[in-house]
Enzyme design. Sequence first.
Site, PDB file in Angstrom:
ATOM      1  N   GLY A   1      -1.622   3.828  44.601  1.00  0.00           N
ATOM      2  CA  GLY A   1      -2.293   4.509  45.623  1.00  0.00           C
ATOM      3  C   GLY A   1      -3.372   4.044  46.233  1.00  0.00           C
ATOM      4  N   ALA A   2      -3.579   2.403  45.953  1.00  0.00           N
ATOM      5  CA  ALA A   2      -4.810   1.924  46.031  1.00  0.00           C
ATOM      6  C   ALA A   2      -5.163   1.343  47.586  1.00  0.00           C
ATOM      7  CB  ALA A   2      -4.737   0.538  45.306  1.00  0.00           C
ATOM      8  N   ASN A   3      -4.597   1.847  48.608  1.00  0.00           N
ATOM      9  CA  ASN A   3      -5.150   1.354  49.985  1.00  0.00           C
ATOM     10  C   ASN A   3      -6.056   2.113  50.639  1.00  0.00           C
ATOM     11  OD1 ASN A   3      -2.390   3.017  50.064  1.00  0.00           O
ATOM     12  ND2 ASN A   3      -3.414   3.225  52.245  1.00  0.00           N
ATOM     13  N   THR A   4      -6.589   3.142  49.924  1.00  0.00           N
ATOM     14  CA  THR A   4      -7.352   4.145  50.554  1.00  0.00           C
ATOM     15  C   THR A   4      -7.924   5.046  49.451  1.00  0.00           C
ATOM     16  OG1 THR A   4      -7.742   5.852  52.264  1.00  0.00           O
ATOM     17  CG2 THR A   4      -5.740   5.978  50.934  1.00  0.00           C
ATOM     18  N   GLY A   5      -9.059   5.641  49.642  1.00  0.00           N
ATOM     19  CA  GLY A   5      -9.828   6.900  49.124  1.00  0.00           C
ATOM     20  C   GLY A   5     -10.249   6.147  47.743  1.00  0.00           C
ATOM     21  N   ILE A   6      -9.883   7.010  46.606  1.00  0.00           N
ATOM     22  CA  ILE A   6     -10.523   6.734  45.302  1.00  0.00           C
ATOM     23  C   ILE A   6      -9.890   5.319  44.720  1.00  0.00           C
ATOM     24  CG2 ILE A   6     -10.425   7.506  42.582  1.00  0.00           C
ATOM     25  CD1 ILE A   6     -10.473  10.195  43.752  1.00  0.00           C
TER      26      ILE A   6
ATOM     27  N   SER B   1      -6.891  16.459  37.765  1.00  0.00           N
ATOM     28  CA  SER B   1      -7.675  17.510  38.600  1.00  0.00           C
ATOM     29  C   SER B   1      -7.974  18.667  37.671  1.00  0.00           C
ATOM     30  CB  SER B   1      -6.925  17.932  39.857  1.00  0.00           C
ATOM     31  OG  SER B   1      -7.571  18.846  40.329  1.00  0.00           O
TER      32      SER B   1
ATOM     33  N   TYR C   1       0.584  21.905  43.230  1.00  0.00           N
ATOM     34  CA  TYR C   1      -0.200  20.911  43.123  1.00  0.00           C
ATOM     35  C   TYR C   1      -0.942  21.126  41.699  1.00  0.00           C
ATOM     36  CZ  TYR C   1      -4.421  17.709  43.132  1.00  0.00           C
ATOM     37  OH  TYR C   1      -5.236  16.803  42.737  1.00  0.00           O
TER      38      TYR C   1
END
Length: 307
Positions: A39-44, A167, A191
């Site tokens: 998930g490295a294309n955006t955000g954290i 989380s 979640y």
Amino acid sequence: MYLLFGCGVYVCLYLYLKLKKGKCNSKKTLEGKTIVITGANTGIGFETALDLAKRNGRIILACRNAQKGEEAKNKIVQLTGNTSVVFRQVDVSLMSSVKSFVDVIRREENKVDILINNAGIVVQNKIMTEEGLELTFATNHFGPFLLSTLLLDLLRKSKGRIVNVGSAASVIGKVDCDNLRAEKGYSQLQYHNSKTATLLFTKELARRETDVTICCVHPGTVRTNVFRHMPLPVKILISTVFRVLTRSPSEGAQPVLFCALDDSIRTGGYYMDCRLCDHSLWVPKSAYDVGLAKKLWETTEKILAEC
């Protein structure tokens, strides 16, 4: 009078939250190190990858969307000058995709030094994947579990590290090992439940694995597109009214970077604001249920064998 009081409370809360945010102060360089970030294309994920690329590591952006993945890679190369940043496609909600990704990594890399399981999702309603898994647990638990265990041999070569992005929502989560695919019903706290599973997985792997350090980190409530599947009013509240309580992606990346880089990290530990927070009020009691963690591991393996 009430307006002034309200503004004062707001300012105090803002300053408190600002001061409480941890910051990674590590000066460590990563030359010769290979880091995989989902998930490295955006955000954290993007901000974490950007920082690690500045440290001259070989950064593998593991993303679902090919176009966004390539765009992120090009942007990081442009900003850092590090040409050892590559994109490799993976959808962590699909176990077949995870397996294909691992096959590629095995062909291209002789070791992995750091794996950051960052990709995550929040959905309101029950969605099943083509493999018969509920989407939230597939993305937040099954995918990271499979990716981590399949890459263990490459991580052992470097006595590497796994960082699971969890989380604080896990504090009210529950794990029912007989309902991991939502067989008995879908919870609106799915979640939260999946992030409790992240904690249990972290601690169980730490008990089983001696050559790889594994930890879990809460990055804070961050303004990212993890909430993209939530109703519009929720997204508006998070981006406006609750903005003071949330963090920017670069701020959210700090605890993740701390867990990836700091030498003090304790295997099996749970971190917040760049400090160990095990046994705090934010940790669910079930996180220390060894029997539940073992059952979750065994049930997860059984389900994955069917995919």
